[in-house]
Design an enzyme around this catalytic site. Structure first.
Site, PDB file in Angstrom:
ATOM      1  N   ARG A 102       0.842  -1.215   0.000  1.00  0.00           N
ATOM      2  CA  ARG A 102       0.000   0.000   0.000  1.00  0.00           C
ATOM      3  C   ARG A 102       0.867   1.250   0.000  1.00  0.00           C
ATOM      4  NH1 ARG A 102      -1.929   2.170   4.461  1.00  0.00           N
ATOM      5  NH2 ARG A 102      -2.170   0.182   5.532  1.00  0.00           N
ATOM      6  N   TYR A 142     -17.205  14.318 -15.671  1.00  0.00           N
ATOM      7  CA  TYR A 142     -17.604  12.902 -15.614  1.00  0.00           C
ATOM      8  C   TYR A 142     -18.578  12.732 -14.428  1.00  0.00           C
ATOM      9  CZ  TYR A 142     -17.475   8.110 -14.116  1.00  0.00           C
ATOM     10  OH  TYR A 142     -17.847   6.865 -13.664  1.00  0.00           O
ATOM     11  N   ASP A 202      -8.025  16.657 -15.729  1.00  0.00           N
ATOM     12  CA  ASP A 202      -8.248  15.261 -16.101  1.00  0.00           C
ATOM     13  C   ASP A 202      -7.953  15.123 -17.602  1.00  0.00           C
ATOM     14  OD1 ASP A 202      -9.420  12.823 -16.900  1.00  0.00           O
ATOM     15  OD2 ASP A 202     -10.942  12.920 -15.326  1.00  0.00           O
ATOM     16  N   LYS A 258      -8.935   3.646 -19.178  1.00  0.00           N
ATOM     17  CA  LYS A 258      -9.325   3.991 -20.542  1.00  0.00           C
ATOM     18  C   LYS A 258      -8.155   3.788 -21.516  1.00  0.00           C
ATOM     19  CE  LYS A 258     -13.136   4.854 -18.441  1.00  0.00           C
ATOM     20  NZ  LYS A 258     -13.034   5.731 -17.308  1.00  0.00           N
TER      21      LYS A 258
END
Ligand code: 3LM
Length: 395
Positions: free
Chosen positions: A58, A111, A183, A208
């Site tokens: 992590r 979005y 973004d 994407k």
């Protein structure tokens, strides 16, 4: 590490580390949760930041590190941080930069889940949010308050492809001491590198184009070492939206063909957009590659191409728009974008169903709006499928 002045070469070699004695061409997958210390002191030194070396996945993992190094090269930033999803990246950035009493300037065009986070979660935590048209410099300036800490946008915007001028937003941010976040999911670093225009943090849903094969959910932030380290040591570490080593490996593999894929997505999309625009059953096409699109003027200056996503409205009713989508044979009815397969979806009821009806209207998302994420098939086959779909509703 080796770096070229050409992004096509960097998608393959940039940021790649030498891989020890066996010298594998492909990056090893360090599928481990934790890392063994030689002794207590070494562990303590790593926790204190006094010694290099991994602790726990992590907090950092060698496969994920390599993806981060590769993305920093591609976005021309000092550093990058990987996340378990694009939304993980959005929230890690936002919660590292804003606290109760601070103010965020963003667009009402975003979005759907980013909009939900900003419209619902942030105000509930005492963070003020102003939704303005980020393509309108005067509107952005007018929204600035003494407690404004962040300007956040997407360009081109999901789903109507509104284009924001990066130079203008970056200039306002620098002048006012406000952190700017952009973004870049729809463009990928092949077509647009916001940091080269002065944007502080560049964000991707790596789900994407970066991955490109529809088999990973992932996110990336790229920026200065100072900003990225701050995010890694606060919100990424403590909120924990990390990327798995296997997913990082898949995204690294995707990056190697990013330049070829994005070029083909854009070429196909241009042909399909022109076809749709000339079709009698289509009301309007939203694609920056078309000269009528307001974002077209920024092609060349900030975007090297118009990308693979477009939206369009069919003439007629909501029911006809739905019937058209249901009639398609090859194009897949699915959300997401940037995959080899052409994907088609209905924003008002899917990706942007987080918007109330009046918010949809303000964001320019009508009930007959359809989003098409053009794939890598032969463009003739995509158009043939769209054609039979339009013919079925009388087009
Ligand atoms: C979509 N978009 O189909 P993840 N930023 C942008 C995005 O388009 C997305 C994210 C961030 C879509 C996902 S809708 C349920 C499917 C511009 C995601 C968020 O967390 O990796 O999905 O990224 O438009």
């Amino acid at each position: 590490m080796w770096e070229s002045k050409n992004i096509e070469t960097n998608t393959i070699h940039g940021g790649k580390k030498s891989q020890g004695e066996h010298g594998p061409l492909s990056t090893p997958i360090y599928q481990t949760s934790t890392f063994v210390f030689d002794d207590v002191q070494q562990g303590a030194d790593r926790f204190a930041g006094d010694a290099q070396g991994h602790i726990y996945s992590r907090l950092g993992n060698p496969t994920v590190d390599e993806l981060e190094a590769r993305m920093a090269v591609l976005e021309e930033t000092e550093a990058a941080a990987a996340f378990g999803s694009g939304m993980g990246a959005v929230s890690a950035a936002i919660f590292a930069l804003l606290k109760a009493g601070d103010h965020l300037i963003t667009s009402h065009r975003l979005y759907g889940c980013t909009f939900a986070l900003f419209n619902h979660q942030l105000p509930a935590l005492g963070i003020q949010v102003s939704f303005v048209d980020l393509a309108d410099e005067q509107a952005v300036r007018a929204a600035i308050k003494p407690n404004t800490k962040v300007i956040y946008g997407e360009t081109p915007i999901n789903p109507c492809l509104t284009v924001i001028d990066l130079d203008s937003i970056a200039a306002i941010g620098r002048e006012q001491g406000i952190t700017t976040v952009m973004d870049n999911t729809f463009m990928s670093p092949i077509l647009q590198r916001p940091a080269t225009h002065g944007i502080d943090l560049v964000l991707h849903s790596a789900t994407k184009y970066l991955n490109g094969h529809g088999d990973v959910v992932a996110g990336i932030l790229c920026g200065s070492s100072e900003l990225i380290n701050h995010i890694k040591m606060t919100t990424r570490k403590d909120m924990g939206a990390v990327m798995s080593p296997h997913d990082a490996w898949l995204v690294i593999r995707g990056l190697k063909t990013l330049h070829l894929r994005v070029q083909r997505h854009s070429e196909n999309a241009q042909v399909v957009a022109e076809y749709l625009q000339g079709h009698g059953a289509i009301e309007k096409v939203y694609y920056p590659g078309l000269p009528e699109h307001p974002g077209h003027r920024l092609l060349g200056r900030q975007m090297r191409g118009a990308g693979g996503v477009m939206a369009f409205e069919v003439k007629g009713s909501f029911e006809q728009a739905v019937a058209f989508i249901n009639q398609l044979k090859m194009c897949k009815r699915a959300v997401s974008l940037g995959d080899a397969e052409t994907l088609i979806q209905h924003p008002a009821s899917m990706t942007h169903s987080t918007y109330e009806p009046e918010e949809l209207a303000e964001a320019g998302i009508s009930r007959t709006l359809i989003r098409l994420a053009v794939g890598l098939e032969n463009a003739e086959d995509i158009m043939a499928d769209l054609d039979q779909g339009l013919a079925s509703i009388g087009g």
